[in-house]
Scaffold this motif. Sequence first.
Motif, PDB file in Angstrom:
ATOM      1  N   GLU A  61       0.836  -1.204   0.000  1.00 18.61           N
ATOM      2  CA  GLU A  61       0.000   0.000   0.000  1.00 18.61           C
ATOM      3  C   GLU A  61       0.870   1.253   0.000  1.00 18.61           C
ATOM      4  OE1 GLU A  61      -3.741  -2.032   2.418  1.00 18.61           O
ATOM      5  OE2 GLU A  61      -2.348  -0.717   3.461  1.00 18.61           O
ATOM      6  N   LYS A  62       1.939   1.213   0.775  1.00 10.21           N
ATOM      7  CA  LYS A  62       2.871   2.347   0.808  1.00 10.21           C
ATOM      8  C   LYS A  62       3.535   2.535  -0.554  1.00 10.21           C
ATOM      9  CE  LYS A  62       4.091   1.788   5.704  1.00 10.21           C
ATOM     10  NZ  LYS A  62       5.178   1.432   6.650  1.00 10.21           N
ATOM     11  N   LYS A  63       3.901   1.419  -1.175  1.00  6.91           N
ATOM     12  CA  LYS A  63       4.546   1.491  -2.488  1.00  6.91           C
ATOM     13  C   LYS A  63       3.630   2.147  -3.521  1.00  6.91           C
ATOM     14  CE  LYS A  63       7.721  -2.468  -2.205  1.00  6.91           C
ATOM     15  NZ  LYS A  63       8.031  -3.806  -2.781  1.00  6.91           N
ATOM     16  N   VAL A  64       2.352   1.799  -3.475  1.00  2.55           N
ATOM     17  CA  VAL A  64       1.395   2.391  -4.417  1.00  2.55           C
ATOM     18  C   VAL A  64       1.294   3.896  -4.197  1.00  2.55           C
ATOM     19  CG1 VAL A  64      -1.039   2.541  -5.050  1.00  2.55           C
ATOM     20  CG2 VAL A  64       0.031   0.304  -4.797  1.00  2.55           C
ATOM     21  N   LEU A  65       1.210   4.311  -2.940  1.00  2.00           N
ATOM     22  CA  LEU A  65       1.115   5.744  -2.637  1.00  2.00           C
ATOM     23  C   LEU A  65       2.362   6.490  -3.095  1.00  2.00           C
ATOM     24  CD1 LEU A  65      -0.472   5.720   0.944  1.00  2.00           C
ATOM     25  CD2 LEU A  65      -1.605   6.171  -1.234  1.00  2.00           C
ATOM     26  N   LEU A  66       3.521   5.899  -2.884  1.00  2.00           N
ATOM     27  CA  LEU A  66       4.772   6.535  -3.305  1.00  2.00           C
ATOM     28  C   LEU A  66       4.886   6.590  -4.825  1.00  2.00           C
ATOM     29  CD1 LEU A  66       7.243   4.987  -0.693  1.00  2.00           C
ATOM     30  CD2 LEU A  66       6.433   7.352  -0.796  1.00  2.00           C
ATOM     31  N   ALA A  67       4.383   5.541  -5.480  1.00  2.00           N
ATOM     32  CA  ALA A  67       4.392   5.533  -6.946  1.00  2.00           C
ATOM     33  C   ALA A  67       3.502   6.643  -7.480  1.00  2.00           C
ATOM     34  CB  ALA A  67       3.916   4.177  -7.469  1.00  2.00           C
ATOM     35  N   LEU A  68       2.324   6.806  -6.890  1.00  2.00           N
ATOM     36  CA  LEU A  68       1.406   7.862  -7.320  1.00  2.00           C
ATOM     37  C   LEU A  68       2.002   9.246  -7.071  1.00  2.00           C
ATOM     38  CD1 LEU A  68      -2.019   6.406  -6.134  1.00  2.00           C
ATOM     39  CD2 LEU A  68      -1.270   6.755  -8.492  1.00  2.00           C
ATOM     40  N   GLN A  69       2.758   9.365  -5.996  1.00  2.00           N
ATOM     41  CA  GLN A  69       3.431  10.644  -5.724  1.00  2.00           C
ATOM     42  C   GLN A  69       4.409  10.975  -6.857  1.00  2.00           C
ATOM     43  OE1 GLN A  69       6.380  10.747  -2.540  1.00  2.00           O
ATOM     44  NE2 GLN A  69       5.563  12.715  -1.835  1.00  2.00           N
ATOM     45  N   LYS A  70       5.166   9.964  -7.303  1.00  2.00           N
ATOM     46  CA  LYS A  70       6.109  10.165  -8.407  1.00  2.00           C
ATOM     47  C   LYS A  70       5.382  10.452  -9.718  1.00  2.00           C
ATOM     48  CE  LYS A  70       9.836   7.255  -6.569  1.00  2.00           C
ATOM     49  NZ  LYS A  70      10.678   6.050  -6.807  1.00  2.00           N
ATOM     50  N   LEU A  71       4.161   9.933  -9.841  1.00  2.00           N
ATOM     51  CA  LEU A  71       3.370  10.115 -11.063  1.00  2.00           C
ATOM     52  C   LEU A  71       2.491  11.368 -10.995  1.00  2.00           C
ATOM     53  CD1 LEU A  71       2.307   6.384 -11.516  1.00  2.00           C
ATOM     54  CD2 LEU A  71       3.831   7.659 -13.046  1.00  2.00           C
ATOM     55  N   GLN A  72       2.834  12.270 -10.113  1.00  2.00           N
ATOM     56  CA  GLN A  72       2.076  13.523  -9.952  1.00  2.00           C
ATOM     57  C   GLN A  72       0.638  13.287  -9.506  1.00  2.00           C
ATOM     58  OE1 GLN A  72       3.998  16.303 -10.264  1.00  2.00           O
ATOM     59  NE2 GLN A  72       5.619  14.836 -10.734  1.00  2.00           N
ATOM     60  N   GLY A  73       0.430  12.206  -8.744  1.00  2.00           N
ATOM     61  CA  GLY A  73      -0.868  11.988  -8.119  1.00  2.00           C
ATOM     62  C   GLY A  73      -1.846  11.126  -8.875  1.00  2.00           C
ATOM     63  N   ILE A  74      -1.501  10.714 -10.098  1.00  2.00           N
ATOM     64  CA  ILE A  74      -2.454   9.925 -10.885  1.00  2.00           C
ATOM     65  C   ILE A  74      -1.715   9.002 -11.855  1.00  2.00           C
ATOM     66  CG2 ILE A  74      -2.678  11.698 -12.687  1.00  2.00           C
ATOM     67  CD1 ILE A  74      -5.654  10.930 -12.862  1.00  2.00           C
ATOM     68  N   GLY A  75      -2.256   7.787 -12.042  1.00  2.00           N
ATOM     69  CA  GLY A  75      -1.609   6.857 -12.966  1.00  2.00           C
ATOM     70  C   GLY A  75      -2.424   5.588 -13.147  1.00  2.00           C
ATOM     71  N   SER A  76      -2.095   4.840 -14.180  1.00  2.00           N
ATOM     72  CA  SER A  76      -2.761   3.564 -14.439  1.00  2.00           C
ATOM     73  C   SER A  76      -2.103   2.470 -13.601  1.00  2.00           C
ATOM     74  CB  SER A  76      -2.646   3.206 -15.926  1.00  2.00           C
ATOM     75  OG  SER A  76      -1.291   2.937 -16.267  1.00  2.00           O
ATOM     76  N   ILE A  77      -2.720   1.296 -13.580  1.00  2.00           N
ATOM     77  CA  ILE A  77      -2.151   0.159 -12.856  1.00  2.00           C
ATOM     78  C   ILE A  77      -0.766  -0.175 -13.408  1.00  2.00           C
ATOM     79  CG2 ILE A  77      -2.413  -2.300 -12.351  1.00  2.00           C
ATOM     80  CD1 ILE A  77      -4.348  -0.525 -10.813  1.00  2.00           C
ATOM     81  N   MET A  78      -0.624  -0.127 -14.737  1.00  2.00           N
ATOM     82  CA  MET A  78       0.667  -0.416 -15.360  1.00  2.00           C
ATOM     83  C   MET A  78       1.698   0.649 -15.012  1.00  2.00           C
ATOM     84  SD  MET A  78       2.449  -2.512 -17.067  1.00  2.00           S
ATOM     85  CE  MET A  78       1.206  -3.629 -17.719  1.00  2.00           C
ATOM     86  N   ASP A  79       1.276   1.914 -14.964  1.00  2.00           N
ATOM     87  CA  ASP A  79       2.192   2.998 -14.584  1.00  2.00           C
ATOM     88  C   ASP A  79       2.748   2.758 -13.183  1.00  2.00           C
ATOM     89  OD1 ASP A  79       1.776   4.377 -16.956  1.00  2.00           O
ATOM     90  OD2 ASP A  79       0.122   5.563 -16.142  1.00  2.00           O
ATOM     91  N   ILE A  80       1.850   2.397 -12.269  1.00  2.00           N
ATOM     92  CA  ILE A  80       2.244   2.157 -10.874  1.00  2.00           C
ATOM     93  C   ILE A  80       3.199   0.970 -10.792  1.00  2.00           C
ATOM     94  CG2 ILE A  80       1.391   1.487  -8.591  1.00  2.00           C
ATOM     95  CD1 ILE A  80      -1.233   2.968  -9.322  1.00  2.00           C
TER      96      ILE A  80
END
Length: 239
Positions: free
Chosen positions: A15-34
Motif C-alpha cells: 500500500e505504501k509502495k502504491v502511494l509513493l508511486a502515485l506521488q512520483k506520477l504527480q498523483g495519478i496513474g494507471s495500474i501499469m504505470d504504478i
Amino acid sequence: MQNNEITGEELSTNEKKVLLALQKLQGIGSIMDIKKTIGFKDENEVMSAVSWLRYKGLVSVKEQVKKLYSLGKEGERLATKGLPEKRALSYMIKNGGRIPLTKLQETLDKEEVPIAVGWLKKKGWATIKKEQGSTFLEITPEGENIVDKETEDEKILSLLKNHPGSEVDEKTIASLKSRKGVIEEKEVISVEVSLSEQGKKVVKKGLQIEEEITQLTSKIIKSGEWKRKKIRPYDVEVF
C-alpha cells in the motif's frame, strides 16, 4: 470507505509502495504505470493494494471501457498491398482517367474488382458510364485530387500495422470496420488511480518501506523472526 484518519503505520508495504508511486506520477496513474514506477512483480499485487487503499479512502479509482483496434488478416494484406479503390484510381490516372471496367482485372485480383468499384462510387472518386454495350469507369475531380494523397483509411491501416492495439476514433475507423476481416476490435477496462486528499496528507507526512510479516507461522514464532520485523496490522472491522 473508512472515515477515521489513517496513518502510514497502518499501511502494508504494498500500500505504501502504491502511494509513493502515485506521488512520483504527480498523483495519478494507471495500474501499469504504478507497476513500472515502483517495481511490483505483477499487476495483481498492485490491484490488491489499490483495493485496500480505496477502502481506506486514500485513493480514488476510475474505470473506463476502451476499444482497442488491430488489423485482421485482410487488414494486414491491405496495409501492405494498398486499398483496391486506391490502386484502381492510380491505374485509371495512368490510362487517361477513363478505362473499360474489364481492364481493372489487369491491376486488381478478380474478387477485388467489385469491391474497388463499390468504394470508388461511394467515395465519389469515379463514375460508371455505359456506352454502346460497354461499361466504363471515369475518374472524377475528387478522384484526381485524392490519388496522390494519403486518405484517413490509409493512415489508420499504417497506424495499426505499426502499433496494433491502438485507440482510434470510432467514426474515423467505421469505414474500415465495414470491410470483412480488415479490423479486429477488443474491449479492455482501463483503471486510473489517483491520490485522494487524505492520501496526499499521508504521503506528505512520509512513508517508510520496511520488510513486514503478513502471516505468523510456527516457524516464524520459533525462530524469533517476528521480534525483528514489523507484523502487518489488520483491521478487524473489515471481517
